[in-house]
Design a protein around this motif. Sequence first.
Motif, mmCIF file in Angstrom:
data_model
loop_
_atom_site.group_PDB
_atom_site.id
_atom_site.type_symbol
_atom_site.label_atom_id
_atom_site.label_comp_id
_atom_site.label_asym_id
_atom_site.label_seq_id
_atom_site.Cartn_x
_atom_site.Cartn_y
_atom_site.Cartn_z
ATOM 1 N N ALA A 9 0.460 -1.127 -0.294
ATOM 2 C CA ALA A 9 -0.206 -0.206 0.260
ATOM 3 C C ALA A 9 0.696 1.195 0.338
ATOM 4 C CB ALA A 9 -1.141 0.101 1.624
ATOM 5 N N ALA A 10 0.671 1.685 -0.705
ATOM 6 C CA ALA A 10 1.381 3.131 -0.889
ATOM 7 C C ALA A 10 0.714 4.146 -0.829
ATOM 8 C CB ALA A 10 2.043 3.256 -2.259
ATOM 9 N N LEU A 11 1.240 5.584 -0.289
ATOM 10 C CA LEU A 11 0.515 7.161 -0.824
ATOM 11 C C LEU A 11 1.421 7.628 -1.458
ATOM 12 C CD1 LEU A 11 -1.903 8.867 0.171
ATOM 13 C CD2 LEU A 11 -1.013 8.946 2.774
ATOM 14 N N VAL A 12 1.269 8.942 -2.055
ATOM 15 C CA VAL A 12 1.971 9.552 -3.273
ATOM 16 C C VAL A 12 1.277 10.705 -2.825
ATOM 17 C CG1 VAL A 12 3.068 10.346 -4.749
ATOM 18 C CG2 VAL A 12 2.640 7.882 -4.294
ATOM 19 N N CYS A 13 1.921 11.931 -1.881
ATOM 20 C CA CYS A 13 1.086 13.352 -2.052
ATOM 21 C C CYS A 13 0.994 13.905 -2.965
ATOM 22 C CB CYS A 13 0.871 13.982 -0.479
ATOM 23 S SG CYS A 13 0.826 12.888 1.226
ATOM 24 N N GLY A 14 0.300 14.936 -3.124
ATOM 25 C CA GLY A 14 0.171 15.572 -4.193
ATOM 26 C C GLY A 14 1.005 15.636 -6.004
ATOM 27 N N ALA A 15 0.118 14.291 -5.683
ATOM 28 C CA ALA A 15 0.238 13.777 -7.187
ATOM 29 C C ALA A 15 -0.516 13.840 -8.832
ATOM 30 C CB ALA A 15 0.188 12.175 -7.065
ATOM 31 N N THR A 16 -1.027 14.960 -8.308
ATOM 32 C CA THR A 16 -2.353 15.221 -9.780
ATOM 33 C C THR A 16 -1.283 15.379 -11.247
ATOM 34 O OG1 THR A 16 -2.689 16.893 -9.279
ATOM 35 C CG2 THR A 16 -4.193 15.094 -8.424
ATOM 36 N N GLN A 17 -0.308 15.703 -10.749
ATOM 37 C CA GLN A 17 0.296 16.408 -12.298
ATOM 38 C C GLN A 17 1.969 16.205 -11.601
ATOM 39 O OE1 GLN A 17 -0.458 20.555 -12.753
ATOM 40 N NE2 GLN A 17 0.615 21.391 -10.542
ATOM 41 N N GLY A 18 3.583 16.298 -12.720
ATOM 42 C CA GLY A 18 4.477 16.322 -12.503
ATOM 43 C C GLY A 18 5.284 15.316 -11.799
ATOM 44 N N ILE A 19 5.528 15.482 -10.914
ATOM 45 C CA ILE A 19 7.615 14.699 -9.938
ATOM 46 C C ILE A 19 6.013 13.669 -9.673
ATOM 47 C CG2 ILE A 19 8.453 14.061 -8.578
ATOM 48 C CD1 ILE A 19 9.918 16.862 -10.029
ATOM 49 N N GLY A 20 5.272 14.311 -9.303
ATOM 50 C CA GLY A 20 4.377 12.930 -7.765
ATOM 51 C C GLY A 20 3.367 11.985 -7.968
ATOM 52 N N ALA A 35 -2.416 5.335 -2.913
ATOM 53 C CA ALA A 35 -3.206 6.560 -3.192
ATOM 54 C C ALA A 35 -2.935 8.078 -3.190
ATOM 55 C CB ALA A 35 -3.903 6.322 -1.531
ATOM 56 N N ILE A 36 -3.727 8.505 -4.301
ATOM 57 C CA ILE A 36 -3.260 10.136 -4.528
ATOM 58 C C ILE A 36 -3.286 10.773 -3.892
ATOM 59 C CG2 ILE A 36 -1.843 9.107 -6.487
ATOM 60 C CD1 ILE A 36 -4.649 11.025 -7.488
ATOM 61 N N THR A 37 -2.840 11.829 -2.933
ATOM 62 C CA THR A 37 -3.532 12.882 -2.746
ATOM 63 C C THR A 37 -3.890 14.398 -3.478
ATOM 64 O OG1 THR A 37 -1.931 14.245 -1.700
ATOM 65 C CG2 THR A 37 -3.049 12.887 -0.526
ATOM 66 N N LEU A 83 5.180 2.778 2.249
ATOM 67 C CA LEU A 83 5.647 3.161 1.153
ATOM 68 C C LEU A 83 4.441 4.095 1.124
ATOM 69 C CD1 LEU A 83 5.239 1.348 -1.947
ATOM 70 C CD2 LEU A 83 7.352 1.199 -0.509
ATOM 71 N N LEU A 84 5.435 5.749 1.565
ATOM 72 C CA LEU A 84 4.987 6.828 1.949
ATOM 73 C C LEU A 84 5.833 7.955 1.033
ATOM 74 C CD1 LEU A 84 2.709 9.038 3.373
ATOM 75 C CD2 LEU A 84 4.976 8.894 5.178
ATOM 76 N N VAL A 85 5.616 8.379 0.314
ATOM 77 C CA VAL A 85 5.842 10.135 -0.755
ATOM 78 C C VAL A 85 5.331 11.056 -0.711
ATOM 79 C CG1 VAL A 85 6.607 10.923 -2.777
ATOM 80 C CG2 VAL A 85 6.084 8.297 -2.534
ATOM 81 N N THR A 86 6.560 12.035 1.031
ATOM 82 C CA THR A 86 5.910 12.975 1.145
ATOM 83 C C THR A 86 6.106 14.366 0.139
ATOM 84 O OG1 THR A 86 8.104 13.253 2.475
ATOM 85 C CG2 THR A 86 6.016 13.199 3.570
ATOM 86 N N ASN A 87 5.295 14.594 -1.012
ATOM 87 C CA ASN A 87 5.310 15.496 -1.952
ATOM 88 C C ASN A 87 4.757 16.973 -1.838
ATOM 89 O OD1 ASN A 87 6.484 16.523 -4.541
ATOM 90 N ND2 ASN A 87 4.297 15.625 -5.833
ATOM 91 N N THR A 88 5.021 18.104 -2.025
ATOM 92 C CA THR A 88 4.618 19.325 -1.800
ATOM 93 C C THR A 88 4.868 20.544 -2.793
ATOM 94 O OG1 THR A 88 6.063 20.466 -0.410
ATOM 95 C CG2 THR A 88 4.490 19.191 1.234
ATOM 96 N N GLY A 89 3.956 21.384 -3.205
ATOM 97 C CA GLY A 89 4.300 22.448 -4.257
ATOM 98 C C GLY A 89 4.967 22.855 -3.404
ATOM 99 N N GLY A 90 5.299 24.359 -3.864
ATOM 100 C CA GLY A 90 6.767 25.440 -2.876
ATOM 101 C C GLY A 90 5.842 26.565 -2.693
ATOM 102 N N PRO A 91 6.240 26.862 -2.191
ATOM 103 C CA PRO A 91 5.793 28.274 -1.510
ATOM 104 C C PRO A 91 6.203 29.647 -2.080
ATOM 105 C CG PRO A 91 8.162 28.152 -0.116
ATOM 106 C CD PRO A 91 7.594 26.628 -1.331
ATOM 107 N N PRO A 92 6.160 30.591 -2.460
ATOM 108 C CA PRO A 92 6.056 31.800 -3.476
ATOM 109 C C PRO A 92 7.666 32.156 -3.216
ATOM 110 C CG PRO A 92 4.675 32.747 -1.307
ATOM 111 C CD PRO A 92 4.401 30.999 -1.412
ATOM 112 N N GLY A 93 8.289 32.506 -4.110
ATOM 113 C CA GLY A 93 8.829 33.244 -4.624
ATOM 114 C C GLY A 93 9.105 34.345 -3.947
#
Length: 251
Positions: A9-20, A35-37, A83-93
């Motif tokens: 069982a795997a959980l991948v966060c922020g997985a609707t596009q890009g690297i995730g 599972a994706i979030t 299996l856990l992947v903690t993937n997030t977006g990025g804060p503003p520059g």
Amino acid sequence: MDLGISGRAALVCGATQGIGRAIAAELVAEGARVAITSRSRERADAAAAELGAAAFVHDTADADGAPNLLEAVADALSAPVTLLVTNTGGPPGNPDALGFSREQWQAAYDELVLGPMALVQAAIPGMRAQGFGRILNVVSTGPREPIPNLMLSNTHRAATLAAFKTVSRQVAADGITLNSVLPGRIATERLFSLYGGSRDAADRVAADEVPAGRLGEPDEMAAAAAFLLSARAGYVTGQALIVDGGLTRAV
């Protein structure tokens, strides 16, 4: 090479596009139950349908919601997340490194440090019970060589590197690893946005500046991630793997 994660069982966060999304697709291809979030129900459902995954709505900055998310995913996949992947977006520059408000600093901390660590804390008991766990954080090369304009990301992602290194020593004997991947210039919408939304502009800069002469592709990141999440990588923990075509100069 059999990665030994089929049926897990795997959980991948922020997985609707890009690297995730690329990591989630790679895990599905390896036979994991995924599972994706996303913060958006619509995007989560659409991506999950295409990937063959289960969809959940979760904002990584919501540390209080982490235990409920892990429980819901375990119920949906009929197994605790190992299996856990903690993937997030990025804060503003901001070109002014001192030009961020306290609210922006706090929001970046919640998203990049507190939220991911809450997921780690919620996942480890189930992993310990299984005698197996793989946790991977998607970072950036900024903590190794600070990226101009990205003060908040450089600072807070460095904190998660230190946190993962610290926890990795505590749980290594339980069969649990914690590692990080540090992507360089990967061909994602977030990268393109830094070049006015143009892939062509990002490609031209990469051709001049990246030793490999090109942008990396998300599936190249996903291949590195899948190995670190695999049973074969059981003796690799507390590490930060740079995937950047040779761009980073630091030893």
